[in-house]
Design a protein around this motif. Sequence first.
Motif, PDB file in Angstrom:
ATOM      1  N   SER A  22       0.760  -1.508   0.173  1.00 51.93           N
ATOM      2  CA  SER A  22       0.079   0.221   0.093  1.00 51.93           C
ATOM      3  C   SER A  22       0.768   1.330  -0.335  1.00 51.93           C
ATOM      4  N   LYS A  23       2.449   0.686   0.682  1.00 55.48           N
ATOM      5  CA  LYS A  23       2.633   2.629   0.911  1.00 55.48           C
ATOM      6  C   LYS A  23       3.971   3.042  -0.195  1.00 55.48           C
ATOM      7  N   ALA A  24       4.100   1.350  -0.887  1.00 58.60           N
ATOM      8  CA  ALA A  24       4.145   1.581  -2.600  1.00 58.60           C
ATOM      9  C   ALA A  24       4.056   2.424  -3.618  1.00 58.60           C
ATOM     10  N   ILE A  25       2.849   1.876  -3.609  1.00 61.85           N
ATOM     11  CA  ILE A  25       1.296   3.037  -4.110  1.00 61.85           C
ATOM     12  C   ILE A  25       0.850   4.121  -4.046  1.00 61.85           C
ATOM     13  N   GLU A  26       0.818   4.207  -2.606  1.00 61.95           N
ATOM     14  CA  GLU A  26       0.511   5.602  -1.912  1.00 61.95           C
ATOM     15  C   GLU A  26       1.407   6.845  -2.081  1.00 61.95           C
ATOM     16  N   VAL A  27       3.295   6.328  -1.951  1.00 65.10           N
ATOM     17  CA  VAL A  27       4.747   7.330  -2.137  1.00 65.10           C
ATOM     18  C   VAL A  27       4.275   7.338  -4.649  1.00 65.10           C
ATOM     19  N   LEU A  28       3.397   6.651  -4.981  1.00 72.72           N
ATOM     20  CA  LEU A  28       3.705   6.577  -6.618  1.00 72.72           C
ATOM     21  C   LEU A  28       2.931   7.562  -6.890  1.00 72.72           C
ATOM     22  N   ASP A  29       2.057   8.043  -5.826  1.00 66.94           N
ATOM     23  CA  ASP A  29       0.354   8.378  -5.683  1.00 66.94           C
ATOM     24  C   ASP A  29      -0.146   7.783  -7.057  1.00 66.94           C
ATOM     25  N   LEU A  30      -0.272   6.465  -6.947  1.00 67.06           N
ATOM     26  CA  LEU A  30      -1.651   5.519  -7.315  1.00 67.06           C
ATOM     27  C   LEU A  30      -2.493   5.470  -6.837  1.00 67.06           C
ATOM     28  N   ASP A  31      -3.997   5.262  -7.575  1.00 61.03           N
ATOM     29  CA  ASP A  31      -4.782   4.464  -6.697  1.00 61.03           C
ATOM     30  C   ASP A  31      -4.593   3.142  -6.964  1.00 61.03           C
ATOM     31  N   TRP A  48       9.842  -4.663  -6.611  1.00 58.15           N
ATOM     32  CA  TRP A  48      10.584  -4.885  -8.191  1.00 58.15           C
ATOM     33  C   TRP A  48      10.613  -3.147  -8.604  1.00 58.15           C
ATOM     34  N   GLU A  49       8.419  -3.623  -9.367  1.00 56.65           N
ATOM     35  CA  GLU A  49       8.257  -2.163  -9.858  1.00 56.65           C
ATOM     36  C   GLU A  49       6.559  -2.266  -9.676  1.00 56.65           C
ATOM     37  N   VAL A  50       6.018  -1.461  -9.740  1.00 54.40           N
ATOM     38  CA  VAL A  50       4.599  -1.050  -9.341  1.00 54.40           C
ATOM     39  C   VAL A  50       3.832  -0.394 -10.810  1.00 54.40           C
ATOM     40  N   ASN A  51       3.376  -1.421 -11.072  1.00 49.77           N
ATOM     41  CA  ASN A  51       2.737  -1.186 -12.903  1.00 49.77           C
ATOM     42  C   ASN A  51       1.203  -0.808 -12.285  1.00 49.77           C
ATOM     43  N   PRO A  52       1.170   0.926 -13.175  1.00 53.14           N
ATOM     44  CA  PRO A  52       0.049   1.757 -12.780  1.00 53.14           C
ATOM     45  C   PRO A  52      -0.934   1.158 -13.712  1.00 53.14           C
ATOM     46  N   HIS A  53      -0.248   0.107 -15.057  1.00 55.40           N
ATOM     47  CA  HIS A  53      -1.571   0.015 -15.705  1.00 55.40           C
ATOM     48  C   HIS A  53      -0.882  -1.770 -15.713  1.00 55.40           C
ATOM     49  N   PRO A  54      -1.415  -2.398 -15.349  1.00 57.13           N
ATOM     50  CA  PRO A  54      -0.955  -3.902 -15.015  1.00 57.13           C
ATOM     51  C   PRO A  54      -1.980  -4.822 -16.647  1.00 57.13           C
ATOM     52  N   ALA A  55      -0.822  -5.678 -17.345  1.00 58.21           N
ATOM     53  CA  ALA A  55      -1.997  -6.036 -18.229  1.00 58.21           C
ATOM     54  C   ALA A  55      -1.640  -7.793 -17.241  1.00 58.21           C
ATOM     55  N   PHE A  56      -2.868  -8.466 -17.529  1.00 61.45           N
ATOM     56  CA  PHE A  56      -2.910  -9.453 -16.751  1.00 61.45           C
ATOM     57  C   PHE A  56      -2.369 -10.781 -17.433  1.00 61.45           C
ATOM     58  N   PRO A  57      -1.861 -11.540 -16.874  1.00 64.44           N
ATOM     59  CA  PRO A  57      -1.482 -12.785 -17.386  1.00 64.44           C
ATOM     60  C   PRO A  57      -2.777 -13.778 -18.403  1.00 64.44           C
ATOM     61  N   LEU A  72     -15.132  -4.611 -12.512  1.00 58.69           N
ATOM     62  CA  LEU A  72     -14.721  -3.839 -10.864  1.00 58.69           C
ATOM     63  C   LEU A  72     -13.665  -3.151 -11.035  1.00 58.69           C
ATOM     64  N   LEU A  73     -12.788  -3.136 -11.610  1.00 62.85           N
ATOM     65  CA  LEU A  73     -11.839  -2.288 -11.927  1.00 62.85           C
ATOM     66  C   LEU A  73     -12.148  -1.266 -13.222  1.00 62.85           C
ATOM     67  N   THR A  74     -12.807  -1.205 -14.136  1.00 64.00           N
ATOM     68  CA  THR A  74     -13.552   0.376 -15.338  1.00 64.00           C
ATOM     69  C   THR A  74     -14.502   1.093 -14.103  1.00 64.00           C
ATOM     70  N   ASP A  75     -15.241   0.010 -12.925  1.00 60.29           N
ATOM     71  CA  ASP A  75     -16.026   1.112 -12.075  1.00 60.29           C
ATOM     72  C   ASP A  75     -16.120   1.296 -11.639  1.00 60.29           C
ATOM     73  N   TYR A  76     -13.993   1.186 -11.068  1.00 58.27           N
ATOM     74  CA  TYR A  76     -13.022   2.405 -10.104  1.00 58.27           C
ATOM     75  C   TYR A  76     -13.154   3.475 -10.498  1.00 58.27           C
ATOM     76  N   TYR A  77     -12.231   2.873 -12.369  1.00 58.73           N
ATOM     77  CA  TYR A  77     -11.682   3.750 -13.015  1.00 58.73           C
ATOM     78  C   TYR A  77     -12.938   5.066 -12.938  1.00 58.73           C
ATOM     79  N   HIS A  78     -14.321   4.606 -13.430  1.00 50.59           N
ATOM     80  CA  HIS A  78     -14.992   5.455 -13.595  1.00 50.59           C
ATOM     81  C   HIS A  78     -15.589   6.046 -13.207  1.00 50.59           C
ATOM     82  N   SER A  79     -15.497   5.934 -11.415  1.00 54.15           N
ATOM     83  CA  SER A  79     -15.941   6.708 -10.481  1.00 54.15           C
ATOM     84  C   SER A  79     -15.056   8.060 -10.196  1.00 54.15           C
ATOM     85  N   PHE A  80     -14.222   8.333 -10.922  1.00 55.45           N
ATOM     86  CA  PHE A  80     -13.002   8.992 -10.908  1.00 55.45           C
ATOM     87  C   PHE A  80     -12.669  10.068 -11.310  1.00 55.45           C
ATOM     88  N   LEU A  81     -13.298   9.605 -13.269  1.00 53.14           N
ATOM     89  CA  LEU A  81     -12.811   9.996 -14.226  1.00 53.14           C
ATOM     90  C   LEU A  81     -13.981  10.416 -14.671  1.00 53.14           C
TER      91      LEU A  81
END
Length: 81
Positions: A22-31, A48-57, A72-81
């Motif tokens: 959670s801290k890694a995501i917060e430090v990078l100012d990501l949702d 190693w890295e935090v991917n703001p736009h991950p591709a699912f395997p 879930l992800l689409t609804d989440y993003y639409h809630s603040f865009l």
Amino acid sequence: MENEQQQFMQTIYSATEKKIFSKAIEVLDLDFGAIDYSYDKNGELIIWEVNPHPAFPQWIEEEPSKSKIIKLLTDYYHSFL
């Protein structure tokens, strides 16, 4: 590989691991972010890295819950865009 996938999907993270992630995501100012991580020989967490736009395997493509995850992800993003 199937055993690794099952193990990954059933992983229960400690409170400390969750806090670090959670801290890694917060430090990078990501949702939202997908975190690539491992452990060193002493069992310490390495991020190693935090991917703001991950591709699912590929194996997620076959999961019945895939559409729920995407919705879930689409609804989440639409809630603040």
